[in-house]
Design a protein around this motif. Structure first.
Motif, PDB file in Angstrom:
ATOM      1  N   TYR A   9       0.017   8.561   4.813  1.00  0.00           N
ATOM      2  CA  TYR A   9       0.408   8.416   3.416  1.00  0.00           C
ATOM      3  C   TYR A   9      -0.212   7.161   2.803  1.00  0.00           C
ATOM      4  O   TYR A   9      -0.766   7.196   1.698  1.00  0.00           O
ATOM      5  CB  TYR A   9       1.928   8.351   3.300  1.00  0.00           C
ATOM      6  CG  TYR A   9       2.421   7.768   1.999  1.00  0.00           C
ATOM      7  CD1 TYR A   9       2.287   8.467   0.804  1.00  0.00           C
ATOM      8  CD2 TYR A   9       2.998   6.498   1.961  1.00  0.00           C
ATOM      9  CE1 TYR A   9       2.718   7.919  -0.396  1.00  0.00           C
ATOM     10  CE2 TYR A   9       3.432   5.950   0.766  1.00  0.00           C
ATOM     11  CZ  TYR A   9       3.294   6.665  -0.411  1.00  0.00           C
ATOM     12  OH  TYR A   9       3.706   6.123  -1.590  1.00  0.00           O
ATOM     13  N   SER A  13      -2.640   6.289  -0.706  1.00  0.00           N
ATOM     14  CA  SER A  13      -1.781   5.715  -1.742  1.00  0.00           C
ATOM     15  C   SER A  13      -2.508   4.630  -2.531  1.00  0.00           C
ATOM     16  O   SER A  13      -3.668   4.294  -2.253  1.00  0.00           O
ATOM     17  CB  SER A  13      -0.529   5.103  -1.103  1.00  0.00           C
ATOM     18  OG  SER A  13      -0.867   3.892  -0.446  1.00  0.00           O
ATOM     19  N   HIS A 134       8.009  -1.528  -2.513  1.00  0.00           N
ATOM     20  CA  HIS A 134       8.871  -0.533  -3.152  1.00  0.00           C
ATOM     21  C   HIS A 134      10.154  -1.222  -3.605  1.00  0.00           C
ATOM     22  O   HIS A 134      10.538  -2.274  -3.078  1.00  0.00           O
ATOM     23  CB  HIS A 134       9.165   0.641  -2.217  1.00  0.00           C
ATOM     24  CG  HIS A 134      10.148   0.356  -1.119  1.00  0.00           C
ATOM     25  ND1 HIS A 134      11.508   0.348  -1.321  1.00  0.00           N
ATOM     26  CD2 HIS A 134       9.963   0.071   0.194  1.00  0.00           C
ATOM     27  CE1 HIS A 134      12.122   0.074  -0.191  1.00  0.00           C
ATOM     28  NE2 HIS A 134      11.212  -0.108   0.748  1.00  0.00           N
ATOM     29  N   SER A 137      14.269   1.770  -9.048  1.00  0.00           N
ATOM     30  CA  SER A 137      13.728   2.752  -9.985  1.00  0.00           C
ATOM     31  C   SER A 137      14.003   2.314 -11.424  1.00  0.00           C
ATOM     32  O   SER A 137      15.010   1.667 -11.714  1.00  0.00           O
ATOM     33  CB  SER A 137      14.367   4.121  -9.733  1.00  0.00           C
ATOM     34  OG  SER A 137      13.972   5.055 -10.721  1.00  0.00           O
ATOM     35  N   THR A 142      18.460   7.559 -11.009  1.00  0.00           N
ATOM     36  CA  THR A 142      17.878   7.337  -9.684  1.00  0.00           C
ATOM     37  C   THR A 142      18.301   5.988  -9.135  1.00  0.00           C
ATOM     38  O   THR A 142      18.576   5.842  -7.937  1.00  0.00           O
ATOM     39  CB  THR A 142      16.341   7.416  -9.752  1.00  0.00           C
ATOM     40  OG1 THR A 142      15.954   8.668 -10.330  1.00  0.00           O
ATOM     41  CG2 THR A 142      15.726   7.305  -8.364  1.00  0.00           C
ATOM     42  N   GLN A 146      19.982   5.011  -5.626  1.00  0.00           N
ATOM     43  CA  GLN A 146      19.479   3.966  -4.738  1.00  0.00           C
ATOM     44  C   GLN A 146      20.586   3.001  -4.330  1.00  0.00           C
ATOM     45  O   GLN A 146      20.691   2.602  -3.171  1.00  0.00           O
ATOM     46  CB  GLN A 146      18.350   3.184  -5.422  1.00  0.00           C
ATOM     47  CG  GLN A 146      17.038   3.935  -5.537  1.00  0.00           C
ATOM     48  CD  GLN A 146      16.006   3.098  -6.252  1.00  0.00           C
ATOM     49  OE1 GLN A 146      16.279   2.483  -7.286  1.00  0.00           O
ATOM     50  NE2 GLN A 146      14.802   3.044  -5.705  1.00  0.00           N
ATOM     51  N   GLY A 185       5.675   5.583  -9.809  1.00  0.00           N
ATOM     52  CA  GLY A 185       6.737   6.358  -9.176  1.00  0.00           C
ATOM     53  C   GLY A 185       7.237   7.461 -10.073  1.00  0.00           C
ATOM     54  O   GLY A 185       7.410   7.271 -11.273  1.00  0.00           O
ATOM     55  N   GLU A 186       7.447   8.621  -9.495  1.00  0.00           N
ATOM     56  CA  GLU A 186       8.043   9.721 -10.228  1.00  0.00           C
ATOM     57  C   GLU A 186       9.482   9.378 -10.600  1.00  0.00           C
ATOM     58  O   GLU A 186      10.114   8.511  -9.983  1.00  0.00           O
ATOM     59  CB  GLU A 186       8.013  10.997  -9.383  1.00  0.00           C
ATOM     60  CG  GLU A 186       6.619  11.453  -8.983  1.00  0.00           C
ATOM     61  CD  GLU A 186       5.761  11.823 -10.175  1.00  0.00           C
ATOM     62  OE1 GLU A 186       6.333  12.299 -11.183  1.00  0.00           O
ATOM     63  OE2 GLU A 186       4.534  11.645 -10.101  1.00  0.00           O
ATOM     64  N   SER A 189      11.879   9.369  -7.755  1.00  0.00           N
ATOM     65  CA  SER A 189      11.425   8.745  -6.520  1.00  0.00           C
ATOM     66  C   SER A 189      12.394   7.658  -6.071  1.00  0.00           C
ATOM     67  O   SER A 189      12.782   6.782  -6.847  1.00  0.00           O
ATOM     68  CB  SER A 189      10.037   8.126  -6.708  1.00  0.00           C
ATOM     69  OG  SER A 189       9.669   7.387  -5.569  1.00  0.00           O
ATOM     70  N   PRO A 192       9.795   3.957  -5.594  1.00  0.00           N
ATOM     71  CA  PRO A 192       8.686   3.673  -6.502  1.00  0.00           C
ATOM     72  C   PRO A 192       8.022   2.348  -6.123  1.00  0.00           C
ATOM     73  O   PRO A 192       8.657   1.482  -5.502  1.00  0.00           O
ATOM     74  CB  PRO A 192       9.364   3.576  -7.867  1.00  0.00           C
ATOM     75  CG  PRO A 192      10.753   3.134  -7.558  1.00  0.00           C
ATOM     76  CD  PRO A 192      11.100   3.799  -6.259  1.00  0.00           C
TER      77      PRO A 192
END
Length: 204
Positions: A9, A13, A134, A137, A142, A146, A185-186, A189, A192
């Motif tokens: 990944y 990225s 990371h 969000s 989201t 989290q 980030g979506e 996500s 993110p």
């Protein structure tokens, strides 16, 4: 995410968009098992100090250094980044480092604000922090998820916090010039990314 899958990944990225900026005398913060060593361009680097707190990674990190043919320039340093005396024994002192990398480390440190302030001290004037982290969000729903998961996530994932505001931690901990700062980030996500480069402001 299992290590081989995560390495795969990472290779696709946005991490690979910031690593070309790594140069000079480098402090790699929290190298862990050495996953990111393959992204370093040895031609641009004079010396790398891998400052790692967890001694359990020692054997595999040394193996990764050999695998990437970095033995001549890479020195693993097993201590806390806030332990100035341990760093000094390796010649890592204030204003001695050209570049610090922080790739998914600040989520796990007990005091990320203190760590960023320490990084700033170690960098030479004009030196850069290159980061890929990371954190929290920007989507409120989201973020609530989290915060819920973070009630137990650090216990099962080595102290990793999902809901840290990385932008604020980075920008408010020291006097930086923003070279590059991105958020990716979506909406849903849980991890993110905040990434980019910050330069230590040169005192006039």
């Amino acid at each position: 995410m299992e290590a081989p899958r995560f390495i795969a990944y990472e290779s696709t990225s946005s991490l690979t968009s910031v690593t070309p900026a790594v140069q000079g005398t480098v402090l790699e913060l929290g190298p862990g098992t050495g996953n990111q060593l393959s992204y370093f361009k040895s031609s641009a680097i004079t010396r790398v100090y891998g400052v790692e707190y967890n001694l359990e990674f020692a054997e595999v990190l040394h193996a990764k250094v050999r695998e990437n043919n970095l033995e001549d320039i890479y020195t693993p340093v097993f201590c806390d980044i806030l332990d100035a005396n341990a760093l000094e024994r390796h010649g890592i002192v204030e204003n001695s480092i050209d570049c610090v990398t922080s790739f998914q480390v600040l989520c796990c440190t007990p005091d990320p604000t203190a760590v960023v302030a320490q990084i700033w001290k170690l960098l030479k004037p004009g030196g850069e922090l290159v980061f890929w982290e990371h954190g929290a969000s920007s989507d409120p729903f989201t973020l609530l998820a989290q915060k819920f998961w973070t009630l137990f996530w650090p216990t099962i994932k080595g102290g990793c916090y999902l809901d840290r505001n990385m932008r604020d931690i980075l920008l408010k901990s020291a006097d930086w010039e923003v070279v590059e700062l991105r958020y990716e980030g979506e909406k849903a996500s849980m991890m993110p990314r905040t990434l980019g480069r910050l330069r230590k402001v040169v005192a006039e």
